[in-house]
Scaffold this active site. Structure first.
Site: not given
Ligand code: ACO
Length: 338
Positions: A114, A265, A295
């Site tokens: 990224c 980004h 992304n």
């Molecule tokens: N649809 C529905 N439910 C989902 C999905 C989905 N796509 N993905 C995860 N879940 C569920 C999980 O199973 C979990 O369920 P549970 O509570 O019953 O166990 C719940 O949602 C929460 O999951 P988490 O992984 O804890 O979700 P979080 O709130 O952390 O959000 C996310 C995930 C959006 C990826 C967040 O962590 C984030 O934005 N992180 C930053 C990372 C990022 O953006 N990376 C992109 C690439 S890296 C870069 O470019 C920098």
């Protein structure tokens, strides 16, 4: 003051096929509401089965070269950033060079994910200032869709990524007034490899014990798909982007309110809102594209720059501040007057 470098052409390309969030609902057991609320993403473009990363890079490059008012034969170096290469080796830059039919010119592939575009323009700046090259094509291109786990197992990662490419052409420029003349004012580049496994694609890989770099077991575990610790990435992204941007502004004597357009980004809309909150930025100056493209990793910033220009949000002479964070971890920032 001397010779600097300047972005003189910008171009981007996304494949025509759009996947709305609802198109992923059945495929991955997800929902439009979950994706929009957690990430801000509404849709993304994914390639047709025949297209590769260098195909998207080619389209973006041709547009950037045209925008620069150059012939492709004027280009004397290609720097290409991608985490989704056409093949493991050679680098995708070589495939792009062949498609552009520019034999013999310098080609450099970089693997800063990224942060690839910020590393890329920083390298170009240094080559230009050295006097060795004059028209450098810096490209970010990604085909994520062919490498995603499109089953419910992969939904935490696969809903986030889109395919696309962005490119710029950089040239030398005489800088007399560093505050006013269009040029790349600074870039700041960082990495911390102790977090490499918080966001990575493990397999295939030479680090696996044994005589082969992949196995049926690795595939059964899904280790040929990206693995991410989303919460760790989120926290570090906010901290590092804010930190790097602050340092870049301090170094150049620029106040946040002087900036006309923030090109960050696009990993998650909430990351960018949080950076704005932490730094007290005017959020209306952050040009976000994640809603429509997801992304697109190394392509994100040049694609965003092209979209901002088309939307009339970025004009010649404007001051641009950019920051990125990604796998590695790598992060960085850049400030330029366009
Ligand atoms: N649809 C529905 N439910 C989902 C999905 C989905 N796509 N993905 C995860 N879940 C569920 C999980 O199973 C979990 O369920 P549970 O509570 O019953 O166990 C719940 O949602 C929460 O999951 P988490 O992984 O804890 O979700 P979080 O709130 O952390 O959000 C996310 C995930 C959006 C990826 C967040 O962590 C984030 O934005 N992180 C930053 C990372 C990022 O953006 N990376 C992109 C690439 S890296 C870069 O470019 C920098």
């Amino acid at each position: 003051m001397g010779i600097g470098s300047r972005i003189v052409g910008v171009g981007s390309y996304v494949p025509p096929k759009i996947y709305e969030n609802k198109d992923l609902e059945e495929m991955m057991d997800t929902s439009n509401e979950w994706i929009v609320q957690r990430t801000g993403i509404e849709r993304r473009h994914w390639v047709d089965p025949k297209s590769s990363t260098s195909d998207l890079a080619l389209e973006a490059s041709l547009k950037a070269i045209k925008d620069a008012g150059l012939e492709k034969t004027d280009i004397d170096m290609i720097i290409l950033g991608t985490l989704s290469p056409d093949h493991d080796f050679p680098g995708t830059g070589c495939f792009l060079q062949a498609k552009l039919d520019l034999p013999e010119i310098t080609v450099l592939d970089i693997r800063q994910q990224c942060t690839g575009f910020i590393y890329g323009i920083s390298i170009a700046d240094k080559f230009i200032k050295s006097g060795s090259h004059k028209n450098i094509l810096v490209v970010g291109a990604e085909v994520h869709s062919k490498g995603l786990d499109k089953t419910p197992r992969g939904r935490g990662v696969s809903v986030l990524f889109g395919d696309g490419a962005g490119a710029v052409v950089m040239q030398p420029v005489e800088v007399n007034d560093p505050k006013k003349d269009p040029h790349l004012m600074t870039t700041r580049l960082h990495a911390d490899g102790k977090y490499a496994k918080e966001l990575w694609l493990p397999a295939p890989g030479m680090a696996f014990e044994g005589s082969e770099r992949w196995s049926e077991e690795l595939m059964a575990e899904g280790l040929h798909y990206p693995q991410m610790n989303g919460k760790v990435v989120f926290v570090h992204a906010v901290k590092r982007m804010a930190e790097s941007l602050t340092a870049a502004c301090k170094e150049t004597g620029i106040k946040f309110e002087d900036v006309d357009c923030f090109l960050f980004h696009q990993a998650n809309l909430r990351i960018n809102s949080k950076v704005a909150e932490v730094l007290g930025l005017d959020e209306s100056k952050i040009f976000n594209t994640i809603q429509d493209f997801g992304n697109t990793t190394a392509a994100t910033i040049p694609l965003g720059m092209d979209e901002a220009i088309k939307a009339g949000k970025l004009k010649k002479g404007d001051l641009v501040a950019s920051a990125a964070f990604g796998s590695g971890f790598t992060w960085g920032s850049a400030i330029w007057r366009y």
